[in-house]
Design an enzyme around this catalytic site. Sequence first.
Site, short mmCIF file in Angstrom:
data_model
loop_
_atom_site.label_atom_id
_atom_site.label_comp_id
_atom_site.label_asym_id
_atom_site.label_seq_id
_atom_site.Cartn_x
_atom_site.Cartn_y
_atom_site.Cartn_z
N THR A 559 43.81 33.94 47.14
CA THR A 559 43.53 34.53 45.81
C THR A 559 42.89 35.84 45.77
O THR A 559 42.83 36.44 44.61
CB THR A 559 42.49 33.46 45.24
N CYS A 560 42.29 36.31 46.65
CA CYS A 560 41.64 37.78 46.83
C CYS A 560 42.63 38.84 46.52
O CYS A 560 42.26 39.84 46.16
CB CYS A 560 40.67 38.10 47.92
N ILE A 561 43.86 38.45 47.06
CA ILE A 561 44.97 39.56 46.90
C ILE A 561 45.97 39.16 46.29
O ILE A 561 47.12 39.80 46.09
CB ILE A 561 45.44 40.08 48.09
#
EC number: 2.3.2.26
Length: 593
Positions: A559-561
């Site tokens: 989810t960070c990218i």
Amino acid sequence: MKSLLRIVRMFCHVFRIGPSSPNNGIDMGYNGNKTPRSQVFKPLELLWHSLDEWLVLIATELMKNKKDSTNITSILLKQKGPDQQDTTSIPSFGGPGTGSRENLSIDTGESKPDDVGKQEASVDCQDVISMTANRLSAVIQAFYMCCSCQMPPGMTSPRFIEFVCKHDEVLKCFVNRNPKIIFDHFHFLLECPELMSRFMHIIKAQPFKDRCEWFYEHLHSGQSDSDMVHRPVNENDILLVHRDSIFRSSCEVVSKANCAKLKQGIAVRFHGEEGMGQGVVREWFDILSNEIINPDYALFTQSADGTTFQPNSNSYVNPDHLNYFRFAGQILGLALNHRQLVNIYFTRSFYKHILGIPVNYQDVASIDPEYAKNLQWILDNDISDLGLELTFSVETDVFGAMEEVPLKPGGASILVTQDNKAEYVQLVTELRMTRAIQPQINAFLQGFHMFIPPSLIQLFDEYELELLLSGMPEIDVNDWIKNTEYTSGYERDDPVVQWFWEVVESITQEERVLLLQFVTGSSRVPHGGFANIMGGSGLQNFTIAAVPYTPNLLPTSSTCINMLKLPEYPSKEILKDRLLVALHCGSYGYTMA
């Protein structure tokens, strides 16, 4: 101009550190300096006088009829001579009546001395207002700095207010030509609501996208490390919350956290889970936005349409309701500060309360459509001979009991007539939509304004605020496809990718929302569409990465990218089955990848 502003800041510093009550009774300046404190800014008075002269001269020219007046350029610009083909001189800030000059070189392109038409056109597009507005505005900013530092905190200098009122038309002309001046130099407008109101119609006429950029630019100004992509996380600054009591535990840790540090960045970890990053932060906001409207807390009630929410006038049944409203304001303020979307939509009237915009009778329809129709009927019809016998008092629920509440002093004895019915409708609206929930509104705004200044949020209307907070309510699959990237071996034309998008088009809107949350941590699309989705390091497109297939393997995500790790499934049917299992069973909870 930058040097001038630096010097003025030094003057202000000298003024502030001077003793306020010296032993000898004389108000001295800095460290025994013989200059009285009141005389610190005296050397700048000539500059303020010159500024005033310039603005008066420009105002005079603006007021003249173009046909009857000499062009302002011919007064304030030296015409080009044969050997001045590429430069034009304009006066310095020594004042229109002085002999001092400052040359400013401006590239005007090639022109012949006898080509009068072209020369006039060139000069015309370089009128003095455009050429001097930024510098004059910087001097105005310096004047404001000097005036404000001599006033108690929170008060605007009467001298400066008089200055703005005197030169109102010229300043509006500057802002009309370049609204960004407000953020570059006219900071006083953002700090003085009484002055900002004079220019608000100009600001709100600017494109929404531009105002968003200005909003965040000014909101994050002064944060020295705001341009850093990665910032080390101090263990003491991590918000450690319990998933099974996320609302109460989050309220507790946020209330204890350092407000300034929360403005710079948020790090969240769920108790007993290893994952931490922007994806976890987005999930935290998403869950909290659902908890805020949880009926168990009695903070908000559904509107008549069932899709938006309004503060509950009976929220007092929860002893901690005002503390929770303050926390709800903090969460929405933090979300807006960090460009995180919340999974909640409020009534139009509540957005107006956040913005400080008065409500009107049409807003009543969100909580009581029939009552709104009655108010509309009163406005549309002559009530003189109907015998309604309405007075400026109404019966309403007060802490669980029905009471007669006056709409204004002595309202019970004032009859509603054809002449005053508009006032009656407005006062009834304010009672239903504002007075009945005033404590809740005040508590919410107290938390919201900890992260979002009132002066900045007023740049938007209630519709735009909804977009900023909650994003677009619908998911446009075509826009999603258009703004998706592929990596680790996948291309747009690969069979697995085509199957994936066919599945996305075939599933329900709710399942698309689950997919979006599964990959990005958020269930909403930001304003502007998928092109504006944020990742851990700024804007980050939705990305699909290839993963070798093994039987029963489920899709995963980072989810960070904003990355979906999609196995190379052998068929569309298997892909759809595995994807739906992942969405319905794995859209919450994080471990380390």
